[in-house]
Write an enzyme that holds these catalytic residues in place. Structure first.
Site, PDB file in Angstrom:
ATOM      1  N   GLU A   1      23.121  45.574  16.011  1.00  0.00           N
ATOM      2  CA  GLU A   1      21.663  45.655  16.247  1.00  0.00           C
ATOM      3  C   GLU A   1      21.370  45.798  17.738  1.00  0.00           C
ATOM      4  O   GLU A   1      20.535  46.599  18.160  1.00  0.00           O
ATOM      5  CB  GLU A   1      20.989  44.405  15.673  1.00  0.00           C
ATOM      6  CG  GLU A   1      19.521  44.255  16.020  1.00  0.00           C
ATOM      7  CD  GLU A   1      19.193  42.886  16.583  1.00  0.00           C
ATOM      8  OE1 GLU A   1      18.703  42.823  17.735  1.00  0.00           O
ATOM      9  OE2 GLU A   1      19.413  41.884  15.884  1.00  0.00           O
TER      10      GLU A   1
ATOM     11  N   GLU B   1      27.576  43.822  24.880  1.00  0.00           N
ATOM     12  CA  GLU B   1      26.646  43.200  23.950  1.00  0.00           C
ATOM     13  C   GLU B   1      27.316  42.188  23.023  1.00  0.00           C
ATOM     14  O   GLU B   1      26.677  41.248  22.559  1.00  0.00           O
ATOM     15  CB  GLU B   1      25.930  44.267  23.120  1.00  0.00           C
ATOM     16  CG  GLU B   1      25.070  45.208  23.939  1.00  0.00           C
ATOM     17  CD  GLU B   1      23.965  44.483  24.698  1.00  0.00           C
ATOM     18  OE1 GLU B   1      23.358  43.557  24.126  1.00  0.00           O
ATOM     19  OE2 GLU B   1      23.718  44.849  25.871  1.00  0.00           O
TER      20      GLU B   1
END
Length: 975
Positions: free
Chosen positions: A70, A145
Site C-alpha cells: 500500500e 517503505e
C-alpha cells in the site's frame, strides 16, 4: 442522462441500477467487459466527489506485505516516475481526502476533491500507481517503505530500518493494539485472518523482493478490483477515462483471492499474549481480558446493523447492563466493547481493562450470567428504544466530520461487495432497521444474545498480560539475531550490505528530476477561488444572553453549543473542569438515575457531549478564553426536551454516588493511557508548548500528561480524596454554569429560529446569575525539556516555541511554510531517511510553533533535523510550478469542506478569538501571493525559535536513558 441495464457505456456494462433513498442517491453497478473490473457509481448532488479503487488482498503471513505494498505503489509509477507522487499530490492538489488504507483482507486507495479537474488528476495518479508501480525496477522502494538491513561500515552493528517496520513497532507498543491484533488470530486459525496484514515487526524482515512483486502481480489486476465513484461528477467522462487510459489494456483473468470461512469451534478457546511495561511499572491491575464471539457473516445486513446497536446497548451507553455488571463485579477498571464488521465473519468483543490474569474465569461467568439474565428477564425497552434511536439519528444525519460522506459509504459498500454480494446492501438500511424496531415489542435482541453469544461455541478468551522489560528482551533478541547473521557473512557479503545501504541513501537523497515532477498533473492558481468563504454568523440576544446564529440548511436538525467561560475557576481546580466534562451525563440528577438519563438523551437528542476548550486571542497566546462547551444536537421539534435535559445536567447533577464516581475516574485514567500511547506526537508537542505558553499550560492541565498525573492521583487515593472530589465538583457547577459566563452558538435554518427562541427560555432557570470573580492564572515557565519514559518501542519527538515572543508577526506565508516543511523537509529527513512513520509542523496565529515526529526510531537525530531546518529554508529555491504546488496544497487544507455543524463551530471560534473576515481574507491573500523569497525570509524566525531549545520526547525508556544528558528531567509516565 438516462441509463439502460445490460447496455455498455465506454466499455462498462451496466448490470443494475437502483434508487437508494436512505442516502438520496442512485446506485449503478457496472462490470468492465474486457478486464473484469467491477465499478459502483453512487450518483447524487454532493460536490465532494470520491474515487476509490480497492483490491482484495488476503495475507498469507504476517510480514505486512499488503501494508507495505500500500505504501510502495505510491512511490512512483509508469506515467508518474517521481519518487513520491503521493506527497506531490498532498503538496499541490485541492484534495479533500488523500490516503490509502490496509484492512485485514483488502487494500483501499481513496481520494476526494470538489474540483472536477483536480478529481480527474488524482484519479489518474492513483490508477497508474496501483497498476504500473515502480516496485519492479526499484528494489529501494521495498527497502525504504518496508524493511532493510542498515550498515554504514564493517565495524558497526547491523540494524533493521524501514517506515512500516517502525510504524508497526509503534502499533505493537500499545497494549490495546496488541489486543485487537490478536483477537482475529485467536478466532480464525485456519483462514487469512490469522495473519496481521499490517505486519508483525518480528515477521516483517522475512519479506523478500520476489514475494513482494509476486503479490502485486497476482492481486493488483482489474479482475480483482472494486472501483467506486461518488458524487456529482460526470460519470460518462470518468468511465471513458478509466477505460481508455487503464482498463482496456488488461484481459479478464481468474484471480484466486477468495476468503474462506473458518470452521466453527466445537468448544471455546483461550489464548495468552504478553505486552511490555516499563521496569518500574507495577504489574498488578494491568491485564486485559477479552471475550470474543464470531457473529454470522457481514453479508447479512440486518444482523450487521442489529449487532452494531446491540454492542452499544450492552457495552457503550452509561445504561449498558453488561458494562455495569462487569464494573460492579470489580473485575477491572474499564470496560468497553468492539464490533468489528470489516471482515467476512464479524466479531463482537467484550473487553475488561486493568484487570488481573486470575480473574479470567470470574470474568467469563459474569458475562454469561448477565447475558442469561437479560434473556430470561428481558432487556429494558426504554434502553432498546434509546439505542435504536441514537443509531437512527446518526444514520440519517450522515455527518462524518472530516471524513467525506462518500468515503464512509464506500467502506460500508465493501463490507458486502468484497464478499461477492450487493454493494449497496448496507446503504439500504430501512428494511433492516424496520425489522430491528420490532425489538420494542418483542424479544428480538434477547434471541440474538441467546443464539450468537450464549449458545455460540465459536468464541475465544484472550488474556493479555503485562511483562516488565519485554521490549528490552525483544530488542536484545533482534540484536543477537542480527549479530549472528553478521557473523556468518563473508567480507564480500558485508560490503554488499554496506553498498545496499549506501545505494538506498543515494536513492533517497537524489532529488526528483524536474521533468518527472512536471508529469504530475497540477492545477493553476486561476483554479483557486481568491475570496475566502464567509461563515454565517448573526449576533442576537435572548433574555440578555449573547446568541450566535448560523442560519443554514440542517435537514430539520438544530446544533446547539453552549460555551461557558471557566475563568471563574481557581487555578488549583483547573483539572477538575476536564474531569467534570467527563462526569456530566454519566451520574444521576435529581430527576433521573444515570441510566434513565442516558436513555432520555438517546431517545430525544442526537447526543449531548461536554468538552474543554481554550481559544487564543488571534495574535496572543497569553490572552485566551477557556470554555466548558456543551455540544448538542436534536431535531428542531425536540428542542424543548433538549433544553430540559441540559438543564438537569447543569442544574441538578448529583455527585453522591461514590461507586459510580470511582468507576468514571478509573475509566478516564484508562482512556488517557490509550491516548498517550496512540497519540504520542500530540502529547509531546502539547507538553513542550506548556513550557512557554499560557494557553499551552492551560491545555496541558486539562488534557495532557499533567492531567493524567492528576487523575492518577485521584484514582490511587480515591477513598481519602472522595469528599474533596465531591466538594470541588459541586463548587465547579456553581462557578461555571452561570448566566454571566454563557455564550450560545446555534446552527439552524432561519425559519426555525423562533422554535429555538421559545425552547431556550426554559434553560435560564437552571443557571445562577450572580457576578463571579474572574481569575488571573500565573504559571511557571521554562525549558523543562523532559524525557517521558514509557515501554514504547519508538519515540515521539517534539520541539516548540512562540515566534511572537521573539518579535515576529503572523503571516499567511507561514501556512505555506508549514506545507513545505511538513511534506518536503521533515518528510524527507525524518520519514524517508530517518525511518519514522511521520513528522509534521504546526504554526498558529497566536505565535506557537511545533515540530513533532510519529513512531520515530530516532531521538537526538530528529532534534538535529529540527535545528537545521532554518538552513533548508534559507537556501529554499524553487520554480514557479513548484511554488504553485505548495500554495494549492496549503489552500486545500484551508478550504477543507465543513458540515453545517462544523461551520457553526468554526464561525464561533473565529468570533471568540476576534478573528475577522478581513483577517481570514488577508491570510488567504498572503498564501496565494507567497513567493520563494517570502519563504526564505522565514529562516531567521525558525532559527530563533529552535535556538530557544524547548523540547519534549515521549518514548522508549532505554532510548531516552541512553540520551539522558540532553534532558533536564526524566519522568516515568505510568506507575
Amino acid at each position: 442522462m438516462n441509463f439502460t441495464v445490460n447496455t455498455s457505456y465506454n466499455g462498462f456494462k451496466l448490470l443494475e441500477e437502483k434508487k437508494v433513498k436512505e442516502i438520496n442517491s442512485m446506485a449503478r453497478i457496472f462490470e468492465h467487459e474486457k478486464s473484469g473490473a467491477r465499478l459502483l457509481h453512487i450518483a447524487n448532488d454532493d460536490d465532494n466527489k470520491v474515487f476509490s479503487i480497492t483490491f482484495r488482498t488476503p495475507p498469507t503471513d504476517s510480514t505486512g506485505l499488503p501494508h507495505i505494498l500500500e505504501h510502495a505503489v505510491l512511490c512512483g509509477s509508469r506515467k508518474f516516475p517521481a519518487k513520491d507522487p503521493f506527497v506531490e499530490l498532498a503538496k499541490g492538489s485541492l484534495n479533500t481526502f488523500l490516503n490509502a488504507m490496509t484492512f485485514s483482507d483488502k487494500t483501499m486507495y481513496p481520494i476526494a476533491s470538489r474540483n472536477d479537474k483536480d478529481f480527474l488528476n488524482l484519479m489518474d495518479v492513483y490508477l497508474d500507481a496501483v497498476f504500473y508501480p515502480n516496485i519492479y525496477k526499484k528494489p529501494e522502494i521495498l527497502m525504504q517503505e518496508g524493511w532493510h538491513y542498515e550498515l554504514d561500515n564493517p565495524e558497526e552493528e547491523i540494524t533493521y530500518k524501514g517506515v512500516v517496520y517502525n510504524e508497526m513497532k509503534g502499533a505493537f507498543s500499545s497494549p490495546e493494539q496488541v489486543l485487537f491484533r490478536k483477537i482475529q488470530e485467536s478466532l480464525f486459525p485456519d483462514t487469512t485472518y490469522q495473519y496481521d496484514s499490517g505486519g508483525d515487526p518480528e515477521a516483517i524482515p522475512e519479506l523478500t523482493q520476489e514475494e513482494f512483486t509476486a503479490f502485486h502481480k497476482k492481486l493488483y489486476h482489474p479482475a480483482n478490483s472494486y472501483i467506486y465513484l461518488y458524487g456529482d461528477g460526470d460519470i460518462m467522462e470518468h468511465l471513458k477515462f478509466i477505460n481508455e487510459e487503464y482498463l482496456q489494456n488488461f484481459e479478464k483473468i481468474k484471480v484466486d483471492s477468495e476468503i474462506t470461512l473458518q470452521t466453527p469451534y466445537k468448544e471455546p478457546k483461550t489464548s495468552f499474549v504478553e505486552y511490555s511495561i516499563s521496569a518500574n511499572e507495577r504489574e498488578q491491575d494491568k491485564t486485559f481480558l477479552s471475550l470474543n464471539f464470531v457473529v454470522g457473516k457481514s453479508t447479512n445486513p440486518e444482523l450487521h446493523l442489529a449487532f452494531d446497536i446491540l454492542t452499544y446497548l450492552l457495552l457503550e451507553t452509561p445504561a449498558a447492563p453488561l458494562k455495569k455488571a462487569l464494573l460492579e463485579a470489580d473485575l477491572g477498571k474499564d470496560v468497553f466493547g468492539s464490533y468489528d464488521h470489516s471482515i467476512l465473519q464479524p466479531v463482537l468483543s467484550v473487553i475488561v481493562k486493568n484487570s488481573n490474569e486470575e480473574e479470567q474465569e470470574r470474568f467469563k461467568q459474569v458475562v454469561y450470567d448477565t447475558l442469561k439474565a437479560l434473556v430470561d428477564k428481558g432487556i429494558d425497552k426504554k434502553l432498546i428504544e434509546a439505542s435504536i434511536n441514537i443509531y437512527e439519528f446518526k444514520l440519517r444525519e450522515a455527518d462524518y466530520g472530516r471524513y467525506p460522506k462518500g468515503l464512509i459509504y464506500c467502506m460500508k459498500s465493501m463490507e458486502s461487495w468484497l464478499y461477492d454480494e450487493d454493494p449497496v446492501l448496507h446503504l439500504t438500511y430501512e428494511s433492516a432497521l424496520g425489522k430491528i424496531k420490532t425489538a420494542l415489542t418483542t424479544n428480538y435482541f434477547e434471541k440474538l444474545i441467546e443464539k450468537y453469544l450464549l449458545n455460540n461455541q465459536h468464541q475465544s478468551l484472550l488474556v493479555v498480560t503485562p511483562k516488565k522489560g519485554l521490549v528490552q528482551e525483544k530488542e536484545e533478541e533482534v540484536k543477537q539475531k542480527l549479530a549472528n547473521y553478521k557473523a556468518k557473512l563473508s567480507k564480500e557479503e558485508i560490503n554488499q550490505l554496506i553498498e545496499n545501504t549506501s545505494m538506498l541513501k543515494r536513492y533517497q537523497e537524489e532529488p526528483n528530476d524536474s521533468k518527472d515532477l512536471e508529469k504530475i498533473p497540477l492545477l493553476s492558481l486561476k483554479d483557486i477561488e481568491e475570496k475566502a468563504e464567509k461563515l454565517l454568523l448573526i449576533e442576537k440576544k435572548e433574555n440578555g444572553l449573547p446568541i450566535l446564529l448560523h442560519p443554514m440548511f440542517t435537514n430539520e436538525i438544530a446544533y446547539v453549543n453552549l460555551l461557558f467561560d471557566t475563568t471563574t475557576v481557581p487555578k488549583e481546580l483547573i483539572p477538575y473542569v476536564s474531569l467534570l466534562s467527563f462526569i456530566l451525563g454519566k451520574v444521576s440528577t435529581e430527576t433521573y438515575h444515570y441510566e434513565d438519563l442516558s436513555n432520555e438523551i438517546n431517545i430525544y437528542t442526537g447526543g449531548i457531549d461536554f468538552k474543554v476548550e481554550a481559544y487564543s486571542l488571534k495574535n496572543d497566546d497569553g490572552t485566551y478564553f477557556p470554555k466548558l462547551m456543551i455540544q448538542s444536537s436534536a431535531l428542531v421539534k425536540q428542542l424543548p426536551k433538549l433544553f430540559h435535559i441540559i438543564g438537569e445536567l447543569i442544574g441538578a447533577t448529583k455527585f453522591n454516588e461514590t461507586k459510580r464516581l470511582k468507576e468514571i475516574i478509573q475509566e478516564v485514567k484508562s482512556r488517557l493511557e490509550m491516548n498517550i500511547l496512540q497519540d504520542g506526537h500530540i502529547v509531546a508537542a502539547r507538553r513542550a508548548t506548556s513550557y512557554f505558553s499560557p494557553i499551552g499550560q492551560y491545555k496541558e492541565m486539562c488534557t495532557g500528561i499533567a492531567y493524567y498525573e492528576f487523575i492518577e492521583e485521584l484514582e490511587g487515593n480515591f477513598d481519602n480524596k472522595l469528599q474533596e472530589i465531591q466538594s470541588n465538583l459541586e463548587k465547579l457547577i456553581k462557578m461555571i454554569f452561570n448566566q454571566d459566563n454563557l455564550l450560545v452558538s446555534v446552527t439552524i435554518e432561519e425559519k426555525d429560529y423562533n422554535k429555538f427562541q421559545e425552547a431556550f427560555k426554559s434553560l435560564i432557570n437552571y443557571m445562577g446569575n450572580e457576578k463571579l470573580d474572574k481569575q488571573q492564572y500565573q504559571f511557571d515557565y521554562g525549558p523543562k525539556n523532559e524525557g517521558l519514559l514509557t515501554s514504547s518501542k519508538v519515540q515521539y519527538v517534539a520541539k516548540a516555541y512562540n515566534f511572537q515572543k521573539l518579535g515576529y508577526d503572523y503571516t499567511g506565508h507561514l501556512q505555506v511554510l508549514k506545507t513545505i516543511i511538513s511534506l518536503n523537509y521533515l518528510w524527507n529527513k525524518v520519514r524517508i531517511t530517518g525511518g519514522a512513520y511521520g513528522a509534521m509542523a504546526g504554526f498558529s496565529r497566536n505565535g506557537n510553533i511545533y515540530f513533532t515526529s510519529y513512531r520515530d526510531p530516532n531521538l537526538d537525530k530528529t532534534l538535529k533535523v529540527y535545528d537545521e531546518a532554518h538552513k533548508y529554508i534559507s537556501e529554499f529555491s524553487t520554480d514557479e510550478r513548484e511554488m504553485t504546488k505548495y500554495i494549492i496544497g496549503t489552500i486545500s487544507k484551508i478550504d477543507a469542506p465543513l458540515t453545517a455543524s462544523m461551520k457553526g463551530q468554526e464561525a464561533t471560534a473565529y468570533y471568540i478569538s476576534q478573528i475577522s473576515q478581513e483577517d481570514i481574507q488577508r491570510e488567504r491573500d498572503e498564501v496565494l501571493r507567497t513567493k520563494p523569497e517570502d519563504i526564505k525570509n522565514l529562516a531567521r524566525l525558525i532559527k530563533d525559535v529552535m535556538e530557544k531549545n524547548y523540547y519534549c520526547v515521549l518514548g522508549n525508556e532505554g532510548k531516552i536513558q541512553a540520551n539522558k544528558h540532553i534532558f533536564k528531567n526524566l519522568v516515568e509516565v505510568f506507575k
